[in-house]
Write an enzyme that holds these catalytic residues in place. Structure first.
Site, short mmCIF file in Angstrom:
data_model
loop_
_atom_site.label_atom_id
_atom_site.label_comp_id
_atom_site.label_asym_id
_atom_site.label_seq_id
_atom_site.Cartn_x
_atom_site.Cartn_y
_atom_site.Cartn_z
N ASN A 9 0.85 -1.19 0.00
CA ASN A 9 0.00 0.00 0.00
C ASN A 9 0.89 1.24 0.00
O ASN A 9 1.50 1.57 1.01
CB ASN A 9 -0.90 -0.03 1.26
CG ASN A 9 -1.77 1.20 1.38
OD1 ASN A 9 -1.95 1.94 0.42
ND2 ASN A 9 -2.33 1.41 2.57
N LYS A 11 -0.08 4.22 -0.16
CA LYS A 11 -0.78 5.37 0.46
C LYS A 11 -0.63 6.59 -0.46
O LYS A 11 -0.63 6.46 -1.67
CB LYS A 11 -0.24 5.63 1.86
CG LYS A 11 -0.24 4.38 2.72
CD LYS A 11 -0.07 4.67 4.18
CE LYS A 11 0.07 3.36 4.95
NZ LYS A 11 -0.14 3.51 6.37
N HIS A 97 -9.73 1.39 4.93
CA HIS A 97 -8.46 1.58 5.66
C HIS A 97 -8.69 2.53 6.83
O HIS A 97 -9.46 3.50 6.72
CB HIS A 97 -7.40 2.13 4.71
CG HIS A 97 -6.02 2.03 5.27
ND1 HIS A 97 -5.54 2.90 6.22
CD2 HIS A 97 -5.02 1.14 5.04
CE1 HIS A 97 -4.30 2.55 6.54
NE2 HIS A 97 -3.97 1.49 5.85
N GLU A 99 -7.02 4.88 7.97
CA GLU A 99 -6.73 6.29 7.69
C GLU A 99 -7.94 6.96 7.04
O GLU A 99 -8.19 8.15 7.25
CB GLU A 99 -5.48 6.39 6.81
CG GLU A 99 -4.22 6.07 7.60
CD GLU A 99 -3.08 5.49 6.79
OE1 GLU A 99 -3.12 5.51 5.55
OE2 GLU A 99 -2.12 5.00 7.43
N GLY A 152 2.06 2.03 10.74
CA GLY A 152 3.07 3.08 10.55
C GLY A 152 3.83 3.44 11.81
O GLY A 152 4.51 4.47 11.86
N SER A 183 2.91 -2.43 10.47
CA SER A 183 4.36 -2.49 10.66
C SER A 183 4.94 -3.86 10.30
O SER A 183 5.78 -4.41 11.02
CB SER A 183 4.73 -2.09 12.09
OG SER A 183 4.34 -0.75 12.33
C1 PEP Z 1 -0.96 -0.02 5.91
O1 PEP Z 1 -0.59 0.59 4.92
O2 PEP Z 1 -2.13 -0.39 6.04
C2 PEP Z 1 0.01 -0.32 6.94
C3 PEP Z 1 -0.25 -1.26 7.82
O3 PEP Z 1 1.17 0.43 6.97
P1 PEP Z 1 2.56 0.04 7.71
O4 PEP Z 1 2.97 -1.29 7.15
O5 PEP Z 1 3.47 1.14 7.32
O6 PEP Z 1 2.30 -0.04 9.16
#
Ligand code: PEP
Length: 221
Positions: A9, A11, A97, A99, A152, A183
């Site tokens: 992803n 983002k 998601h 976010e 993140g 993560s």
């Molecule tokens: C995500 O993009 O949904 C995500 C979990 O990001 P990260 O791996 O950076 O934590």
């Protein structure tokens, strides 16, 4: 080997030039990906066409996903990308998601409408939930368990706890495939996909660098 889904992803990252560099590098770092692993790359709308063309040109072993879709059908909805428009370029879409739930106030009702629109045009849906209590609409193909505090932050859930939550999601919904996100790194990916109930991972930060993303796929084998 159980089928695995690895969904990168990006983002809200990368210009066209950044994406072209990433694709060129990824081509040089990825070996053959075994057929039991499906790699989806979810990019911003602005990059869908470019990335789609390069996946074809380089014969990259990845499929393309979007990160959002309109809850409305095509029409007078300024600034929205309808499911039909997204389907023109992508095979998959991320919906729900955290976010988007938090920063764009997307409610379960809106997300349900997005899923309906995506399903109507045949987009495959990765539906994100923060826990095993959040409702999951019908027609979702893959659910991603993503604890908000792990996204993140560099602090992933433990593989054992993630496995328990994923098993609970499977036991209490219609969903058959559930992946983990939060993560995920080259160092911990194997411990997540090695869990009996977890069917793959959703890395955000670890998908931004082509070498790291390729290494993560290798380590998931
Ligand atoms: C995500 O993009 O949904 C995500 C979990 O990001 P990260 O791996 O950076 O934590």
């Amino acid at each position: 080997m159980k089928p695995l889904l690895i969904a990168g992803n990006w983002k809200s990252n990368k210009t066209t030039a950044d994406a072209l560099r990433w694709l060129q590098d990824f081509k040089n770092h990825t070996g053959t990906i075994p057929t039991y692993i499906t790699v989806v790359l979810c990019v911003p709308f602005t990059l869908l066409y470019t990335v789609k063309e390069k996946i074809r040109e380089y014969s990259l072993p990845i499929v393309l996903g979007a990160q959002n879709v309109s809850p409305f059908p095509e029409g007078a909805e300024t600034g929205e990308e309808s499911a039909r428009m997204v389907r023109d370029l992508a095979d998959w879409v991320i919906i729900g998601h955290s976010e988007r739930r938090k920063n764009f106030h997307e409610t379960d009702d809106v997300l349900q409408k997005k899923v309906e629109q995506a399903h109507l045009v045949g987009l495959k849906i990765i539906y994100c939930v923060p826990d095993d209590r959040t409702p999951i609409p019908a027609h979702v193909d893959v659910t991603a368990y993503e604890p908000v505090w792990a996204i993140g932050t560099g602090k992933s859930d433990t593989p054992e706890n993630a496995n328990m939550v994923v098993a609970s999601i499977k036991a209490t919904s219609q969903v058959k495939r559930v992946i983990y996100g939060g993560s995920v790194t080259t160092a911990n990916v194997a411990s997540f996909v090695g869990q009996p109930s977890i069917d793959g991972v959703l890395p955000g930060g670890a998908s931004l660098d082509p070498e790291i993303f390729a290494a993560l796929i290798t380590n998931a084998r």
